[in-house]
Write a protein that holds these residues in place. Structure first.
Motif, mmCIF file in Angstrom:
data_model
loop_
_atom_site.group_PDB
_atom_site.id
_atom_site.type_symbol
_atom_site.label_atom_id
_atom_site.label_comp_id
_atom_site.label_asym_id
_atom_site.label_seq_id
_atom_site.Cartn_x
_atom_site.Cartn_y
_atom_site.Cartn_z
ATOM 1 N N ALA A 86 0.848 -1.186 0.000
ATOM 2 C CA ALA A 86 0.000 0.000 0.000
ATOM 3 C C ALA A 86 0.889 1.243 0.000
ATOM 4 N N PRO A 87 0.386 2.338 -0.532
ATOM 5 C CA PRO A 87 1.166 3.573 -0.503
ATOM 6 C C PRO A 87 1.467 3.984 0.939
ATOM 7 N N THR A 88 2.671 4.492 1.137
ATOM 8 C CA THR A 88 3.085 4.891 2.475
ATOM 9 C C THR A 88 2.744 6.343 2.784
ATOM 10 N N GLY A 89 2.400 7.088 1.753
ATOM 11 C CA GLY A 89 2.158 8.509 1.947
ATOM 12 C C GLY A 89 3.361 9.339 1.539
ATOM 13 N N ASN A 90 4.505 8.712 1.402
ATOM 14 C CA ASN A 90 5.725 9.389 0.963
ATOM 15 C C ASN A 90 5.881 9.094 -0.522
ATOM 16 N N ALA A 91 5.575 10.086 -1.359
ATOM 17 C CA ALA A 91 5.539 9.877 -2.809
ATOM 18 C C ALA A 91 6.898 9.472 -3.364
ATOM 19 N N SER A 92 7.967 10.068 -2.868
ATOM 20 C CA SER A 92 9.284 9.724 -3.407
ATOM 21 C C SER A 92 9.671 8.299 -3.036
ATOM 22 N N PHE A 93 9.357 7.873 -1.821
ATOM 23 C CA PHE A 93 9.658 6.495 -1.430
ATOM 24 C C PHE A 93 8.819 5.513 -2.223
ATOM 25 N N ASP A 94 7.521 5.825 -2.407
ATOM 26 C CA ASP A 94 6.652 4.936 -3.183
ATOM 27 C C ASP A 94 7.155 4.797 -4.611
ATOM 28 N N ALA A 95 7.612 5.904 -5.220
ATOM 29 C CA ALA A 95 8.153 5.849 -6.586
ATOM 30 C C ALA A 95 9.436 5.022 -6.613
ATOM 31 N N TYR A 96 10.313 5.226 -5.627
ATOM 32 C CA TYR A 96 11.557 4.457 -5.547
ATOM 33 C C TYR A 96 11.261 2.973 -5.382
ATOM 34 N N ARG A 97 10.332 2.647 -4.500
ATOM 35 C CA ARG A 97 9.981 1.250 -4.253
ATOM 36 C C ARG A 97 9.404 0.609 -5.506
ATOM 37 N N ALA A 98 8.502 1.304 -6.199
ATOM 38 C CA ALA A 98 7.902 0.762 -7.418
ATOM 39 C C ALA A 98 8.971 0.534 -8.491
#
Length: 137
Positions: A83-95
């Protein structure tokens, strides 16, 4: 990942499967230690036999010919979706990282498949040379 259980054999509840596997572990470890202390040869034989039956327990209890990982996967809850963490940069990095790892896994599986298909040394050498040239480019 739901598997079909034949109606002729009742399904063992998950909690019972966990308890029985824990009981087997509690039996197998002390027996293995005592056997290894008494006689190295018979100890190793007993450890191998107990390890083999450890992989067969879930299949026997679930009433089918299931590998250990599949049977344990039914007991252990599956990992929730990312699920998205709320931190857009981390979510993009993880994806991006997950996509890259999946591509690398696919490339590696292709590599292993081709490697196993190599029939003789010259074909293997050509394959490795082509792979090295592709990697250098």
């Amino acid at each position: 990942m739901t598997a079909h259980t034949p109606p002729s054999q009742p399904r063992v509840p998950n909690w019972m499967l966990v308890v029985l596997m824990a009981m087997y572990t509690g039996f197998a470890i002390p027996v293995s230690i005592v056997a290894l202390v008494q006689s190295l040869f018979f100890g190793v034989v007993i450890v191998v036999v107990l390890a083999y039956f450890w992989t067969q327990i879930p299949a026997m209890l679930l009433g089918r010919n299931a590998p250990m990982a599949e049977a344990v996967g039914e007991v252990v809850p599956q990992m929730p979706a990312l699920a998205p963490t709320g931190n857009a940069s981390f979510d993009a990095y993880r994806a991006e990282l997950i996509d890259r790892l999946e591509r690398e896994r696919t490339d590696f599986d292709t590599f292993v498949t081709r490697l196993r298909a190599s029939k003789d040394k010259s074909e293997f050498d050509r394959f490795m040379d082509a792979r090295a040239n592709r990697g250098a480019a």
